[in-house]
Design a protein around this motif. Structure first.
Motif, PDB file in Angstrom:
ATOM      1  N   PHE A  14      -6.121  -4.571   9.898  1.00 41.05           N
ATOM      2  CA  PHE A  14      -6.680  -4.628   8.546  1.00 41.05           C
ATOM      3  C   PHE A  14      -6.074  -5.839   7.853  1.00 41.05           C
ATOM      4  O   PHE A  14      -4.865  -5.906   7.626  1.00 41.05           O
ATOM      5  CB  PHE A  14      -6.339  -3.343   7.792  1.00 41.05           C
ATOM      6  N   THR A  15      -6.905  -6.814   7.508  1.00 41.13           N
ATOM      7  CA  THR A  15      -6.389  -8.087   7.000  1.00 41.13           C
ATOM      8  C   THR A  15      -6.216  -8.140   5.486  1.00 41.13           C
ATOM      9  O   THR A  15      -5.540  -9.031   4.976  1.00 41.13           O
ATOM     10  CB  THR A  15      -7.313  -9.242   7.412  1.00 41.13           C
ATOM     11  N   ALA A  16      -6.843  -7.210   4.750  1.00 42.52           N
ATOM     12  CA  ALA A  16      -6.867  -7.245   3.278  1.00 42.52           C
ATOM     13  C   ALA A  16      -7.496  -8.541   2.772  1.00 42.52           C
ATOM     14  O   ALA A  16      -7.211  -9.004   1.663  1.00 42.52           O
ATOM     15  CB  ALA A  16      -5.471  -7.064   2.689  1.00 42.52           C
ATOM     16  N   ALA A  17      -8.385  -9.114   3.588  1.00 41.58           N
ATOM     17  CA  ALA A  17      -9.111 -10.326   3.221  1.00 41.58           C
ATOM     18  C   ALA A  17     -10.602 -10.072   3.382  1.00 41.58           C
ATOM     19  O   ALA A  17     -11.020  -8.976   3.799  1.00 41.58           O
ATOM     20  CB  ALA A  17      -8.663 -11.492   4.098  1.00 41.58           C
ATOM     21  N   GLU A  18     -11.408 -11.060   3.082  1.00 47.56           N
ATOM     22  CA  GLU A  18     -12.855 -10.868   3.100  1.00 47.56           C
ATOM     23  C   GLU A  18     -13.378 -10.475   4.475  1.00 47.56           C
ATOM     24  O   GLU A  18     -14.324  -9.701   4.592  1.00 47.56           O
ATOM     25  CB  GLU A  18     -13.553 -12.143   2.615  1.00 47.56           C
ATOM     26  N   ASP A  19     -12.777 -11.034   5.549  1.00 44.76           N
ATOM     27  CA  ASP A  19     -13.274 -10.703   6.889  1.00 44.76           C
ATOM     28  C   ASP A  19     -12.933  -9.275   7.293  1.00 44.76           C
ATOM     29  O   ASP A  19     -13.504  -8.745   8.249  1.00 44.76           O
ATOM     30  CB  ASP A  19     -12.749 -11.698   7.924  1.00 44.76           C
ATOM     31  N   GLY A  20     -11.986  -8.653   6.615  1.00 40.42           N
ATOM     32  CA  GLY A  20     -11.726  -7.229   6.796  1.00 40.42           C
ATOM     33  C   GLY A  20     -10.868  -6.868   7.983  1.00 40.42           C
ATOM     34  O   GLY A  20      -9.762  -6.352   7.822  1.00 40.42           O
ATOM     35  N   TRP A  21     -11.362  -7.129   9.208  1.00 41.56           N
ATOM     36  CA  TRP A  21     -10.697  -6.612  10.402  1.00 41.56           C
ATOM     37  C   TRP A  21     -10.581  -7.688  11.467  1.00 41.56           C
ATOM     38  O   TRP A  21     -11.379  -8.625  11.522  1.00 41.56           O
ATOM     39  CB  TRP A  21     -11.473  -5.417  10.968  1.00 41.56           C
ATOM     40  N   ALA A  22      -9.590  -7.523  12.338  1.00 41.74           N
ATOM     41  CA  ALA A  22      -9.388  -8.432  13.468  1.00 41.74           C
ATOM     42  C   ALA A  22      -8.834  -7.636  14.643  1.00 41.74           C
ATOM     43  O   ALA A  22      -8.437  -6.472  14.496  1.00 41.74           O
ATOM     44  CB  ALA A  22      -8.440  -9.565  13.089  1.00 41.74           C
ATOM     45  N   GLU A  23      -8.810  -8.287  15.820  1.00 46.30           N
ATOM     46  CA  GLU A  23      -8.275  -7.665  17.036  1.00 46.30           C
ATOM     47  C   GLU A  23      -6.913  -8.232  17.430  1.00 46.30           C
ATOM     48  O   GLU A  23      -6.109  -7.534  18.034  1.00 46.30           O
ATOM     49  CB  GLU A  23      -9.231  -7.899  18.217  1.00 46.30           C
ATOM     50  N   SER A  24      -6.689  -9.496  17.092  1.00 48.44           N
ATOM     51  CA  SER A  24      -5.476 -10.186  17.530  1.00 48.44           C
ATOM     52  C   SER A  24      -4.897 -11.026  16.414  1.00 48.44           C
ATOM     53  O   SER A  24      -5.636 -11.530  15.546  1.00 48.44           O
ATOM     54  CB  SER A  24      -5.773 -11.106  18.718  1.00 48.44           C
ATOM     55  N   ILE A  25      -3.580 -11.183  16.450  1.00 47.36           N
ATOM     56  CA  ILE A  25      -2.919 -12.171  15.603  1.00 47.36           C
ATOM     57  C   ILE A  25      -1.955 -12.964  16.479  1.00 47.36           C
ATOM     58  O   ILE A  25      -1.312 -12.422  17.387  1.00 47.36           O
ATOM     59  CB  ILE A  25      -2.170 -11.533  14.410  1.00 47.36           C
ATOM     60  N   VAL A  26      -1.895 -14.243  16.206  1.00 52.30           N
ATOM     61  CA  VAL A  26      -0.976 -15.125  16.918  1.00 52.30           C
ATOM     62  C   VAL A  26       0.046 -15.639  15.914  1.00 52.30           C
ATOM     63  O   VAL A  26      -0.318 -16.193  14.868  1.00 52.30           O
ATOM     64  CB  VAL A  26      -1.723 -16.303  17.580  1.00 52.30           C
ATOM     65  N   VAL A  27       1.323 -15.445  16.240  1.00 52.02           N
ATOM     66  CA  VAL A  27       2.426 -15.813  15.349  1.00 52.02           C
ATOM     67  C   VAL A  27       3.160 -17.016  15.932  1.00 52.02           C
ATOM     68  O   VAL A  27       3.534 -17.014  17.115  1.00 52.02           O
ATOM     69  CB  VAL A  27       3.404 -14.635  15.169  1.00 52.02           C
TER      70      VAL A  27
END
Length: 546
Positions: A14-27
């Motif tokens: 849950f991104t709390a941004a307009e796109d809403g949702w994602a599967e992956s994050i790269v740090v």
């Protein structure tokens, strides 16, 4: 494998941004390099260290928009009286605590409710009956009044001749004038807090701060706005910053606490002190955001400033009237400080908004982001006025918990209870709503706080009827108010609060999915991992071993 890059994959993010949702994050390098679909993350970072989330829900790290860090750490070590149901229960709890702490020179407790006394006024004799020989200090649940015994009054030097401070009151016997054992509002700030601070050591404060940090990380909080900073608390934070080689366990923005003096020069002098601190302390881990002004008290003890009397016919004067407030607010606004005003009663918010309107008209079109705290009872006109002025509404769902509402409702006793804590009204009017806890006046964990926000039911006793359920928030909205909007409230919107490319890698992994399992799961969901600036600051070892 590139150890500097981590790919968290297979999540429900849950991104709390307009796109809403994602599967992956790269740090990478403490920041989010990518947020989106796993197939693209693998192309972007083929050599990254991979962490499989196994479908777990990931949220932006919670930002507690209103807390008191060192005070919270101390409170966690006090006798908790929230569950005490009557005077006998309170007394037996105190007695057991005294027996288990025989060498403590004084006893400290917290979170007792006025409703537990069934209409009786708290007196020193009630505590003397079980602990007559050692000072006892019991913070009310709202931390705006303290109940003490005779030994504590003696330690404080309070007697019939001690004057009431501006904006506060010493409870007195109407016939003798002797102190009864109740201290309200600035009487707490000017008598109790300095005495207990004098008795505490720097090590005590540092231990309390470390405990607050640890509990927050365990509960998924990656940033906090401290709303009552004084010299002792600031020094503790700076020692922690030095020990962390320029970092803290979580991010802290802080507001310098103003005390009401009897002349304008002394009030404005405090603003200039805050301006110097604001200039000096502006880092990504610790920054002085502005000032905190406590305009009034609380409804439970009838010290909040209301437009109409309480049910017993009394009313309370504000701690800061509009005449004393305007010079302070105008000076702080001109200097670019954020102004946070505690305003619980509907008259207090009226006063605060009037002072802000004056400052805005005087200082003109300059960058500003002011806030009002709590707003438990406010007129609809002032909801719209607040939104029009661009003021952030900073509110705490846990304060609306039905388990602590009995006395609150009784003190008002009329139509005003039907518009209590009207969170959606602020967003409908166009204001930003930031959610926090106000720990230690309420429990700090954010997930039970979100339960209250989304159901208006009690996290303490879920069997109770909801408190005005028409004001409940959708889960996604509540989470955004506690992350994205809480970050906005302290000018961190370009740093944290959302899981989007370029912002800090501050996020939390849950063990359960409240989106599919329902609001009740917020009461039992645990934190699997808390990440701050790309570093794992909390990891549930039991989860990790499975």
């Amino acid at each position: 494998m590139n150890e500097r890059i981590t790919h968290y994959r297979n999540g429900k993010i849950f991104t709390a941004a307009e796109d809403g949702w994602a599967e992956s994050i790269v740090v990478e390098d403490q920041q989010l390099r990518f947020v989106g679909e796993t197939v693209f993350a693998e192309i972007l970072a083929p050599d990254a260290v991979v962490v499989d989330l196994h479908g777990a829900v990931v949220l932006p790290g919670f930002v507690d928009a209103h807390t008191h860090l060192v005070m919270m750490g101390f409170a966690l070590q006090k006798l908790d009286l929230l569950d005490a149901t009557d005077l006998a229960d309170i007394q037996s709890s105190i007695q057991r605590f005294a027996e288990s702490n025989p060498d403590s020179p004084r006893l400290l407790g917290r979170s007792w409710l006025f409703s537990a006394l069934n209409g009786q006024h708290p007196t020193r004799e009630m505590i003397d009956a079980v602990v007559p020989d050692r000072p006892v200090y019991l913070d009310a649940n709202d931390v705006h009044s303290v109940w003490v015994n005779t030994a504590a009054l003696r330690e404080l030097g309070i007697d019939a001749d001690t004057p009431d401070p501006i904006g506060g009151r010493i409870g007195r016997d109407p016939e003798t004038g002797e102190a009864t054992g109740m201290l309200y509002e600035t009487a707490v700030m000017l008598y109790v807090w300095p005495k207990l601070a004098e008795l505490a050591t720097d090590q005590d404060r540092d231990t309390a701060l470390a405990l607050a940090f640890r509990r927050y990380l365990e509960d998924g909080v990656t940033g906090a706005v401290d709303m009552a900073l004084g010299p002792d608390e600031l020094h503790s934070l700076e020692r922690a910053l030095e020990a962390g080689k320029g970092t803290l366990p979580l991010r802290v923005a802080a507001h310098w606490l103003m005390t009401r003096e009897d002349n304008e020069a002394d009030n404005v002098r405090q603003v200039h002190d805050a301006i110097e601190l604001h200039k000096r302390i502006q880092g990504p881990w610790l920054r002085i955001a502005g000032i905190k002004i406590i305009v009034d008290g609380v409804i439970d003890s009838c010290t909040a400033a209301m437009k109409e009397p309480y049910s017993d016919g009394t009313n309370a004067e504000p701690i800061w009237d509009v005449e004393s407030l305007i010079p302070v607010v105008t000076a702080a606004d001109a200097a670019g400080l954020q102004i946070a005003m505690h305003a619980i009663g509907d008259e207090a918010s009226e006063i605060g908004l009037t002072a802000l309107e004056y400052a805005i008209a005087t200082n003109g079109d300059i960058p500003r982001r002011h806030r009002m705290e709590h707003l438990e009872s406010i007129t609809k006109d002032n909801v719209n006025r607040l939104a029009r002025l661009g003021i952030v509404a900073s509110m705490q769902p846990v304060h609306a918990d039905p388990a602590i509402q009995e006395n609150w409702r009784a003190m008002l006793g009329d139509y005003r209870v039907n518009r209590a804590y009207p969170w959606p009204e602020f967003t409908e009017a166009g204001a930003v709503l930031a959610l926090g806890s106000d720990a230690p006046t309420a429990p700090h964990p954010p997930l039970p706080n979100m339960f209250v926000a989304t159901t208006r039911r009690s996290a303490i006793d879920p069997s109770l009827a909801p408190n005005l359920p028409q004001y409940a928030l959708p889960l996604a909205d509540a989470l955004a108010h506690a992350t994205r909007d809480a970050a906005y409230s302290c000018r961190w919107e370009n740093l944290t609060g959302q899981l989007v490319r370029g912002k800090a890698a501050d996020f939390v992994v849950l063990k359960q999915d409240p989106f599919t399992e329902g609001a009740d799961s917020l009461l039992t969901t645990e934190i699997a991992m808390t990440v701050v600036a790309g570093s794992v600051r909390y990891l549930d070892t039991a989860q990790n071993q499975q």
